[in-house]
Enzyme design. Structure first.
Site, PDB file in Angstrom:
ATOM      1  N   LYS A  80       0.773  -1.331  -0.009  1.00 44.20           N
ATOM      2  CA  LYS A  80      -0.067   0.114  -0.225  1.00 44.20           C
ATOM      3  C   LYS A  80       1.059   1.490  -0.053  1.00 44.20           C
ATOM      4  O   LYS A  80       1.813   1.358   0.628  1.00 44.20           O
ATOM      5  CB  LYS A  80      -0.859  -0.063   1.371  1.00 44.20           C
ATOM      6  CG  LYS A  80      -2.062   0.964   1.285  1.00 44.20           C
ATOM      7  CD  LYS A  80      -2.790   0.819   2.554  1.00 44.20           C
ATOM      8  CE  LYS A  80      -3.949   1.961   2.554  1.00 44.20           C
ATOM      9  NZ  LYS A  80      -4.869   1.744   3.680  1.00 44.20           N
ATOM     10  N   SER A 155     -10.044   1.418   2.780  1.00 45.99           N
ATOM     11  CA  SER A 155      -9.015   2.349   1.924  1.00 45.99           C
ATOM     12  C   SER A 155      -7.839   1.626   1.215  1.00 45.99           C
ATOM     13  O   SER A 155      -7.377   1.967   0.234  1.00 45.99           O
ATOM     14  CB  SER A 155      -8.120   3.490   2.880  1.00 45.99           C
ATOM     15  OG  SER A 155      -7.380   2.940   3.818  1.00 45.99           O
ATOM     16  N   SER A 179      -9.995  -0.725   6.801  1.00 43.84           N
ATOM     17  CA  SER A 179      -9.389  -0.568   5.595  1.00 43.84           C
ATOM     18  C   SER A 179      -8.553  -1.733   5.074  1.00 43.84           C
ATOM     19  O   SER A 179      -8.415  -1.664   3.853  1.00 43.84           O
ATOM     20  CB  SER A 179      -8.573   0.795   5.656  1.00 43.84           C
ATOM     21  OG  SER A 179      -9.201   1.938   5.775  1.00 43.84           O
TER      22      SER A 179
END
Lengths: 483, 94
Positions: A80, A155, A179
């Site tokens: 990420k 997210s 997330s």
């Protein structure tokens, strides 16, 4: 020719050991696949083609030399884009950090490297991890590989979509309020949020420091446990990192839940949870019962208060954490300035996106004079109550079982203009962060359009092994076509 | 009820410039969000202590030892403007 991107990490490891395939062959297969499919999915912000290929040659040379290699050596991983990677851009999907190259590696990045994992790319996300659909990225939206018209969740939407679309066998995400788990559920993959403090946050760009936690995403529970072994552990660079004995989570990959006490908190099946999600999770409950677990309904009475308390705490911390973006030391600087005030104000106003500004404003509001006690202090008390509620439930149960998200993945664009509605997508995951306990999302069915449904298994603080054992047993006993 | 003036004031504290349209939009959003946040008030928290985070650890200290720091050139390579030795800024005096 066989498709090398179809394998799990533990399968690739066996193939490396048996010299059936080489590390550069696997990396090349993934790069080709990304070049072919990521135009439609858009999971990656940065592709690390050259560095990954170079690293693949080095790891292969070590295999060839007969060196004893770890179980994830030579495995490509997607990371990420809020996790710092030295020499590779870390953008947080924000214009603010569009050209930021971290001068250091996050502790998890260093651990990946030491174990011979190969970073193949950095994945898209909601800007600064604020959002539940990856639509808040300043660069582009990521599409759900199961149905390209749907969001991948967020997210960590890029990290979940990369694993679901076979653009990486495993990935790392971060989870502040759901997330990792919610995008894992939306994309039909497995995602674990470890106990707060199990994985070092050093080098994770901070959103809400008391809630943030890095965790693994993979196509099965075995890969989750193996990757957790790599990233877990005490780190003196993170003062909230827990100094506990290191465990081997693969020892929890045991196909047995006989006698396991599972609680099903009724508050997680309230209004807003779709009928198909309810049905799929109820079926999983029956399957656990058939496998010998004892399952009964229980209650987490403060659940309704966890979401508002979460948004108060998370935004308060975000407003403080994002104060560092001043246009001076790193990150975006406005071209339009005459004095220092202009640099601060214009850089922040031009560099942050709409949702980030909204949360800074909410956070500043709840911390401002006259509101601090009513909101921030009150929310910190609610946190104590939520945590005690979990402690109490865990006196009677080993695991709590809930849906991960109230619905399946929604259409791109359908919630983006209603922030409160978007916040509600976190309703079943945030209380886990507020309490700091570990939870995994595993696929447990599909709706009639074929969109994946996830079930959430929650454990006690630092009891990832029970969560992994329950998830593994379910996975091993449920036919693949059912989920 | 949160007013436009309050949003302007909060944006000011946050070092953010908002356009009229943004003020309008954020005021509207914040009405719903603050109302939602207010729902925690119906939970009785009398006598409950606050938790700053979920674990029990408190004030973790380490020895104050000198360790190797970052290379200055490497740090300055991310700066929007520098003179090679330090960050460059406009004059602070008006």
């Amino acid at each position: 020719m066989r498709d090398l991107t179809a394998y799990k990490a533990h399968e690739l490891n066996k193939m490396y050991q048996n010299k059936e395939v080489t590390v550069p062959e696997v990396i090349k297969a993934y790069i080709e696949k990304i070049k072919r499919d990521d135009g439609a999915i858009k999971a990656y912000i940065t592709l690390c083609e050259d560095s990954a290929l170079k690293r693949a040659e080095e790891i292969q040379a070590r295999f060839d030399a007969g060196e004893k290699m770890g179980p994830l050596a030579g495995i490509p991983i997607a990371v990420k884009d809020n996790i710092c990677t030295k020499g590779i851009k870390t953008t947080c999907a924000s214009k603010m950090l569009e050209n930021f190259i971290s001068p250091y590696d996050a502790t998890v990045t260093k651990k990946l490297d030491e174990e011979g994992l190969i970073i193949i790319g950095k994945t898209n996300m909601d800007e600064f991890a604020m959002g539940g659909s990856t639509e808040n990225s300043a660069f582009f939206k990521t599409h759900n590989p199961v149905n390209l018209n749907k969001v991948p969740g967020g997210s960590s939407g890029g990290s979940a979509a990369a694993v679901s679309g076979h653009l990486a066998p495993v990935s790392l995400g971060s989870d502040t309020g759901g997330s990792i788990r919610q995008p894992a559920a939306f994309c039909g993959v497995v995602g674990l949020k470890p106990t707060y403090g199990l994985v070092s946050r050093y080098g994770l760009v901070a959103f809400a420091s008391s809630l943030d936690q890095i965790g693994p995403i993979a196509n099965d529970v075995t890969d989750i446990a193996t990757l957790l072994n790599v990233i877990a552990g005490h780190d003196e660079m993170d003062s909230t990192s827990a100094n506990i004995e290191k465990k081997d989570y693969t020892l929890a990959l045991v196909n047995d839940v006989k006698g396991l006490r599972i609680g099903v908190p009724r508050e997680f099946f309230g209004e807003g949870v779709s009928e198909e999600v309810r049905e799929a999770v109820s079926k999983a409950v029956e399957q656990f019962r058939a496998l010998g677990a004892t399952v009964s309904e229980c209650s987490l009475p403060a659940t309704d208060y966890a979401l508002p308390a979460y948004y108060i705490i998370a935004c308060a911390e975000a407003s403080a954490n994002l104060g560092r973006f001043d246009g001076i030391r790193y990150g975006y600087r406005t071209k339009n300035y005459e004095n220092l005030q202009d640099i601060y104000r214009n850089s922040r106003s031009e560099g942050f996106g709409e949702e980030v500004k909204r949360r800074i404003i909410l956070g500043t509001y709840v911390l401002s004079s006259g509101y601090y006690d009513a909101y921030y202090k009150k929310a910190q008390k609610v946190r104590t109550i939520v945590k005690k509620g979990f402690d109490k439930a865990f006196e009677d149960y080993d695991i709590l079982l809930t849906p991960t998200a109230p619905t399946v993945a929604f259409d791109i664009g359908s919630k983006i203009n209603n922030p409160l509605e978007m916040y509600m997508t976190d309703i079943l995951t945030v209380s886990i962060n507020v309490a700091g306990v570990p939870a995994i999302s595993v696929p447990c069915g599909k709706d009639k359009e074929g969109m994946p449904i996830g079930m959430q298994l929650i454990g006690k603080h630092f009891n990832e092994e029970t969560v992994i054992r329950a998830a593994y047993t379910y996975e091993q006993n449920v036919k693949k076509e059912e989920v | 009820m949160i007013s436009k003036e309050e949003i302007k004031h909060i944006a000011d504290l946050s070092m953010l410039n908002l356009s009229e349209a943004e003020i309008e939009k954020y005021t509207e959003n914040m009405k719903d969000i603050v109302e939602f946040a207010n729902s925690i008030n119906s939970l009785d928290t009398d006598g409950v202590t606050e938790s700053a985070f979920a674990l029990d650890s408190y004030n973790v200290f380490r020895k104050d030892e000198i360790k190797e720091s970052f290379d200055r050139d490497l740090l300055l390579s991310n700066a929007p403007s520098s003179n090679g030795e330090a960050y460059s800024l406009p004059s602070m005096t008006v």
